[in-house]
Write a protein that holds these residues in place. Structure first.
Motif, PDB file in Angstrom:
ATOM      1  N   ALA A   1       9.563  -4.891  -0.976  1.00  0.00           N
ATOM      2  CA  ALA A   1       8.304  -4.267  -1.383  1.00  0.00           C
ATOM      3  C   ALA A   1       7.481  -3.861  -0.172  1.00  0.00           C
ATOM      4  N   ARG A   2       7.469  -4.706   0.853  1.00  0.00           N
ATOM      5  CA  ARG A   2       6.727  -4.364   2.070  1.00  0.00           C
ATOM      6  C   ARG A   2       7.317  -3.133   2.746  1.00  0.00           C
ATOM      7  N   ARG A   3       8.646  -3.066   2.789  1.00  0.00           N
ATOM      8  CA  ARG A   3       9.281  -1.905   3.409  1.00  0.00           C
ATOM      9  C   ARG A   3       8.977  -0.627   2.617  1.00  0.00           C
ATOM     10  N   THR A   4       8.938  -0.750   1.295  1.00  0.00           N
ATOM     11  CA  THR A   4       8.607   0.408   0.455  1.00  0.00           C
ATOM     12  C   THR A   4       7.190   0.885   0.743  1.00  0.00           C
TER      13      THR A   4
ATOM     14  N   ASP B  50      -4.498  -4.069  -3.097  1.00  0.00           N
ATOM     15  CA  ASP B  50      -4.786  -4.925  -1.952  1.00  0.00           C
ATOM     16  C   ASP B  50      -6.263  -5.311  -2.014  1.00  0.00           C
ATOM     17  N   PRO B  51      -6.594  -6.618  -1.982  1.00  0.00           N
ATOM     18  CA  PRO B  51      -7.995  -7.035  -2.144  1.00  0.00           C
ATOM     19  C   PRO B  51      -8.919  -6.562  -1.025  1.00  0.00           C
ATOM     20  N   LEU B  52      -8.376  -6.241   0.134  1.00  0.00           N
ATOM     21  CA  LEU B  52      -9.217  -5.810   1.254  1.00  0.00           C
ATOM     22  C   LEU B  52      -9.284  -4.293   1.371  1.00  0.00           C
ATOM     23  N   ARG B  53      -8.141  -3.630   1.306  1.00  0.00           N
ATOM     24  CA  ARG B  53      -8.113  -2.180   1.503  1.00  0.00           C
ATOM     25  C   ARG B  53      -8.181  -1.393   0.201  1.00  0.00           C
ATOM     26  N   ASP B  54      -7.962  -2.064  -0.934  1.00  0.00           N
ATOM     27  CA  ASP B  54      -7.995  -1.440  -2.258  1.00  0.00           C
ATOM     28  C   ASP B  54      -6.829  -0.473  -2.471  1.00  0.00           C
ATOM     29  N   ASP B  55      -5.819  -0.524  -1.609  1.00  0.00           N
ATOM     30  CA  ASP B  55      -4.639   0.307  -1.808  1.00  0.00           C
ATOM     31  C   ASP B  55      -3.825  -0.229  -2.985  1.00  0.00           C
ATOM     32  N   ILE B  56      -3.135   0.659  -3.696  1.00  0.00           N
ATOM     33  CA  ILE B  56      -2.251   0.233  -4.779  1.00  0.00           C
ATOM     34  C   ILE B  56      -0.980  -0.349  -4.150  1.00  0.00           C
ATOM     35  N   VAL B  57      -0.644  -1.595  -4.507  1.00  0.00           N
ATOM     36  CA  VAL B  57       0.516  -2.251  -3.914  1.00  0.00           C
ATOM     37  C   VAL B  57       1.668  -2.417  -4.906  1.00  0.00           C
TER      38      VAL B  57
ATOM     39  N   ILE C  45       5.100  13.292 -11.611  1.00  0.00           N
ATOM     40  CA  ILE C  45       5.314  12.667 -10.308  1.00  0.00           C
ATOM     41  C   ILE C  45       6.798  12.383 -10.128  1.00  0.00           C
ATOM     42  N   SER C  46       7.325  12.742  -8.976  1.00  0.00           N
ATOM     43  CA  SER C  46       8.718  12.437  -8.654  1.00  0.00           C
ATOM     44  C   SER C  46       8.824  10.995  -8.162  1.00  0.00           C
ATOM     45  N   ALA C  47       9.963  10.359  -8.445  1.00  0.00           N
ATOM     46  CA  ALA C  47      10.167   8.968  -8.044  1.00  0.00           C
ATOM     47  C   ALA C  47      11.609   8.786  -7.590  1.00  0.00           C
ATOM     48  N   GLU C  48      11.841   7.663  -6.923  1.00  0.00           N
ATOM     49  CA  GLU C  48      13.180   7.336  -6.461  1.00  0.00           C
ATOM     50  C   GLU C  48      13.590   5.977  -7.006  1.00  0.00           C
ATOM     51  N   PRO C  49      14.865   5.780  -7.328  1.00  0.00           N
ATOM     52  CA  PRO C  49      15.336   4.450  -7.734  1.00  0.00           C
ATOM     53  C   PRO C  49      15.130   3.484  -6.563  1.00  0.00           C
ATOM     54  N   ARG C  50      14.840   2.218  -6.877  1.00  0.00           N
ATOM     55  CA  ARG C  50      14.619   1.223  -5.825  1.00  0.00           C
ATOM     56  C   ARG C  50      15.636   0.102  -5.980  1.00  0.00           C
ATOM     57  N   THR C  51      16.350  -0.158  -4.898  1.00  0.00           N
ATOM     58  CA  THR C  51      17.377  -1.208  -4.915  1.00  0.00           C
ATOM     59  C   THR C  51      17.038  -2.336  -3.942  1.00  0.00           C
ATOM     60  N   ASP C  52      16.002  -2.124  -3.141  1.00  0.00           N
ATOM     61  CA  ASP C  52      15.583  -3.117  -2.148  1.00  0.00           C
ATOM     62  C   ASP C  52      14.492  -3.983  -2.761  1.00  0.00           C
ATOM     63  N   PHE C  53      14.864  -5.174  -3.279  1.00  0.00           N
ATOM     64  CA  PHE C  53      13.922  -5.992  -4.024  1.00  0.00           C
ATOM     65  C   PHE C  53      13.325  -7.124  -3.173  1.00  0.00           C
ATOM     66  N   GLY C  54      12.495  -7.944  -3.831  1.00  0.00           N
ATOM     67  CA  GLY C  54      11.866  -9.061  -3.141  1.00  0.00           C
ATOM     68  C   GLY C  54      10.650  -8.632  -2.352  1.00  0.00           C
TER      69      GLY C  54
END
Length: 202
Positions: A19-22, A82-89, A6-15
Motif C-alpha cells: 500500500a505504501r508503494r502504491t 491521512d490524519p495530518l495531510r488529509d490525503d486519501i490513503v 476513472i481508469s484503474a489498474e489491478p493491484r497484486t502488491d498487498f500488505g
C-alpha cells in the motif's frame, strides 16, 4: 449526480508495504466489492480520484475502467484519509447497478435566515436515505427561514427530493435555534442580582 469515469489498474502488491508503494507512486489503493462479486484490489490515480470526491462528495458515482478490460459502476463506501495531510490513503468502493435502491448518508445543506439574534445549532449534518443508486443528490436542503428562537426543525419537516426516502426517525431534531450565549448569560446574571441583594440586606 453526474457519473465520473476513472481508469484503474489491478493491484497484486498487498500488505502495508504494498500500500505504501502504491501511494508513493501517486495512486490510491482500493477494494471493489458487492453484488456477490469477489473483492478486487485496484489502484486509482490519486489526483483524479481526489478531484472526483471533492466535486461529488462521498456519494460520487464512478465508472471504474480497469486496464484488464473490466468495468464497474461504484460509489465510495469508505474513504480513509491521512490524519495530518488529509490525503486519501485507501478507499472501499461498492458496486451498484442502475435502477438499484441503496441506503446511504447524504449531507445536509442548511438554507434560510432564522429569527434575528437566534443561534442555529446543527443537531445533524447528514440524513440516512434510500435512493436509486444512480440518482443520489449531493445534499438535501433543509430550510430554516423564519425559525423562531427556542424552536426546532425535525426530520418530519424536511422536504425530501423526488425519489428519496428519508429513514431517520421523523421526530429526530435536525436543527434548533437558541439565544446567543452572551444574552443568555446576561439574563442569568440579572436574575441572580435580586437574590444577592436580599442576602446582603439580611
Amino acid at each position: 449526480m453526474s457519473e465520473v469515469r476513472i481508469s484503474a489498474e489491478p493491484r497484486t502488491d498487498f500488505g502495508k508495504g504494498g500500500a505504501r508503494r502504491t501511494r508513493r507512486a501517486g495512486k490510491v489503493p482500493a477494494v471493489v466489492y458487492g453484488h456477490g462479486e469477489k473483492p478486487r484490489h485496484i489502484s486509482l490515480p490519486g489526483l483524479e480520484f481526489a478531484a472526483a470526491i471533492r466535486k461529488g462528495g462521498a456519494n460520487q458515482l464512478i465508472s471504474i475502467e480497469v486496464t484488464d478490460g473490466t468495468r464497474e459502476l461504484v460509489i465510495p463506501k469508505d474513504i480513509q484519509r491521512d490524519p495530518l495531510r488529509d490525503d486519501i490513503v485507501h478507499a472501499d468502493l461498492l458496486i451498484v447497478r442502475r435502477g438499484e435502491t441503496i441506503t446511504t448518508d447524504i449531507p445536509i445543506n442548511f438554507v434560510g435566515e432564522v429569527e434575528k439574534g437566534g443561534l442555529v445549532v446543527h443537531e445533524l449534518t447528514s440524513l440516512t436515505v434510500e435512493a436509486e443508486a444512480t440518482h443520489i443528490p449531493e445534499s438535501i436542503e433543509v430550510d430554516l427561514e423564519g425559525l423562531k428562537i427556542g424552536s426546532q426543525r425535525t426530520v418530519a419537516e424536511v422536504a425530501a427530493p423526488k425519489g428519496i426516502v428519508i429513514i431517520n426517525d421523523p421526530e429526530q431534531t435536525v436543527a434548533t435555534v437558541s439565544e446567543p450565549r452572551a444574552e443568555a448569560a446576561a439574563e442569568d446574571e440579572a436574575a441572580e442580582q435580586p437574590a444577592e441583594a436580599e442576602t446582603a440586606a439580611e
